[in-house]
Design a protein around this motif. Structure first.
Motif, PDB file in Angstrom:
ATOM      1  N   ARG A  91       0.997  -1.381  -0.043  1.00 35.33           N
ATOM      2  CA  ARG A  91      -0.241  -0.161  -0.119  1.00 35.33           C
ATOM      3  C   ARG A  91       1.059   1.790  -0.146  1.00 35.33           C
ATOM      4  NH1 ARG A  91      -4.162  -0.100   3.844  1.00 35.33           N
ATOM      5  NH2 ARG A  91      -5.452  -1.317   2.832  1.00 35.33           N
ATOM      6  N   ARG A  92       0.851   2.384  -0.815  1.00 36.97           N
ATOM      7  CA  ARG A  92       1.110   3.609  -0.503  1.00 36.97           C
ATOM      8  C   ARG A  92       1.015   4.191   0.385  1.00 36.97           C
ATOM      9  NH1 ARG A  92       2.941   3.405  -5.695  1.00 36.97           N
ATOM     10  NH2 ARG A  92       1.993   2.303  -7.419  1.00 36.97           N
ATOM     11  N   ARG A  94       0.261   7.583   1.087  1.00 31.01           N
ATOM     12  CA  ARG A  94      -0.978   8.548   1.012  1.00 31.01           C
ATOM     13  C   ARG A  94      -1.845   7.326   0.727  1.00 31.01           C
ATOM     14  NH1 ARG A  94       0.802  11.567  -2.385  1.00 31.01           N
ATOM     15  NH2 ARG A  94       0.798  13.475  -1.227  1.00 31.01           N
ATOM     16  N   ASP A  95      -2.278   6.563   0.250  1.00 32.81           N
ATOM     17  CA  ASP A  95      -3.633   5.834  -0.088  1.00 32.81           C
ATOM     18  C   ASP A  95      -3.602   4.489   1.920  1.00 32.81           C
ATOM     19  OD1 ASP A  95      -3.952   6.091  -2.230  1.00 32.81           O
ATOM     20  OD2 ASP A  95      -3.698   3.941  -3.350  1.00 32.81           O
ATOM     21  N   HIS A  96      -2.554   4.698   1.905  1.00 31.05           N
ATOM     22  CA  HIS A  96      -3.089   3.977   3.997  1.00 31.05           C
ATOM     23  C   HIS A  96      -3.736   5.283   4.381  1.00 31.05           C
ATOM     24  CE1 HIS A  96      -1.989   1.895   7.356  1.00 31.05           C
ATOM     25  NE2 HIS A  96      -1.178   3.610   7.736  1.00 31.05           N
ATOM     26  N   ARG A  98      -5.260   7.861   3.527  1.00 38.73           N
ATOM     27  CA  ARG A  98      -6.705   7.691   3.349  1.00 38.73           C
ATOM     28  C   ARG A  98      -7.146   6.897   3.935  1.00 38.73           C
ATOM     29  NH1 ARG A  98      -5.246   9.564  -3.002  1.00 38.73           N
ATOM     30  NH2 ARG A  98      -4.608  11.767  -2.914  1.00 38.73           N
ATOM     31  N   TRP A  99      -6.993   5.568   3.300  1.00 43.59           N
ATOM     32  CA  TRP A  99      -7.480   4.370   3.660  1.00 43.59           C
ATOM     33  C   TRP A  99      -8.738   4.434   5.675  1.00 43.59           C
ATOM     34  CZ3 TRP A  99      -7.202   0.596   7.784  1.00 43.59           C
ATOM     35  CH2 TRP A  99      -8.082  -0.472   7.813  1.00 43.59           C
TER      36      TRP A  99
END
Length: 309
Positions: A91-92, A94-96, A98-99
């Motif tokens: 997982r990137r 930023r995506d982590h 955001r999640w």
């Protein structure tokens, strides 16, 4: 919003091991509270019980007067980093974040704010699996800050950081406390908290050893000792011992004196014609104070002079 983290009579046993034993302390708003002790002292177990991840056998752990599991918006009440490696490696960054923000009902703009705050802007698009330990620490801290909570809890936050990163985290902790937040920082190395903590909670083998301000701990550890520099060491030791002091040779031309104030030492040596080049009050370091406190609480200790098989 009450930011206090309070532990009351906490107790936890894993099989034959009593990990935490009747532990009580409070991390108050506006302070950085260092939670320190040797490896295996029960620090991580205590933090997990505060977070509701482990259930105590007795006692309670409260955040703002309530158990963590009962908080309606937990990310906005207590931010925590217990394990910086607890991120899916694919997982990137930023995506982590955001999640986590989506799961906690937080606005997406907050993700970019914590990325900037923790110095992750240049790495936010990279996968966590390629991060160094220090970068994973920053990501974990960013996650803890997402909900802008009044209470924060970090387990070994400078682990893996370079000197610049250590200076950064110390400054961040101080600034968070200055905003009125309660900041609880666990570590087994006192040097990590040098210049950063206001109060120290010291535990060993699951039990409370000390709960004190940094200033009071240093004063107690210094013990009223005086350091003396003299080329006439033996003569000085004789004069001071005769006056009732406890005198210890501390190296070539150096003596440590206990039981007499600096002014009295100067008067005695001057009266006896013993030359000296310096007299100063001994100030213990945090590391020295910590080692003295935890000397009997270390689970595993190397034996001096014994060779490994």
């Amino acid at each position: 919003m009450d930011a206090t983290i309070e532990v009351r009579g906490l107790r936890k046993r894993y099989g034959p091991t009593l990990a935490v034993d009747a532990l009580s302390f409070t991390a108050r708003p506006g302070q950085v509270t260092g939670f320190v002790g040797p490896n295996g002292a029960g620090k991580s177990t205590t933090l997990r019980m505060i977070m509701g991840l482990d259930r105590p056998d007795a006692g309670s752990a409260l955040v703002g007067g309530r158990p963590y599991r009962s908080l309606r918006t937990p990310l906005c009440r207590l931010g925590a980093m217990l394990d910086a490696s607890a991120v899916h490696p694919a997982r990137r960054a930023r995506d982590h974040l955001r999640w986590l923000a989506h799961a906690g009902g937080l606005p997406r703009r907050r993700v970019e704010e914590v990325i900037e705050l923790t110095g992750l802007a240049s790495a936010a698009g990279r996968r966590a699996g390629g991060f160094s330990l220090g970068m994973r620490q920053r990501l974990g801290i960013a996650a803890a800050l997402l909900g802008d909570p009044p209470a924060l809890m970090f387990d070994e936050p400078v682990n893996g950081l370079d000197p610049e990163g250590i200076t950064w985290i110390r400054g961040l902790l101080r600034s968070l406390a200055a905003e009125g937040r309660a900041v609880l920082v666990s570590s087994h190395l006192m040097s990590e908290l040098e210049g950063g903590a206001d109060r120290l909670v010291v535990i060993g083998r699951g039990r409370l050893i000390a709960d004190t301000s940094v200033a009071d701990l240093l004063e107690a550890a210094s013990g009223g000792r005086v350091e003396l520099r003299t080329a006439e060491r033996q003569e000085a030791m004789t004069v001071l011992a005769r006056a009732g002091a406890t005198v210890t040779a501390a190296g070539p031309g150096a003596v440590t004196v206990a039981g007499l104030p600096a002014e009295r030492i100067i008067a005695l040596l001057t009266g006896e014609g013993v030359a000296f080049s310096g007299v100063s009050e001994h100030r213990a370091s945090l590391e020295e104070a910590y080692m003295e406190l935890t000397r009997d609480a270390v689970e595993f200790r190397a034996v001096a002079g014994r060779e490994a098989p």
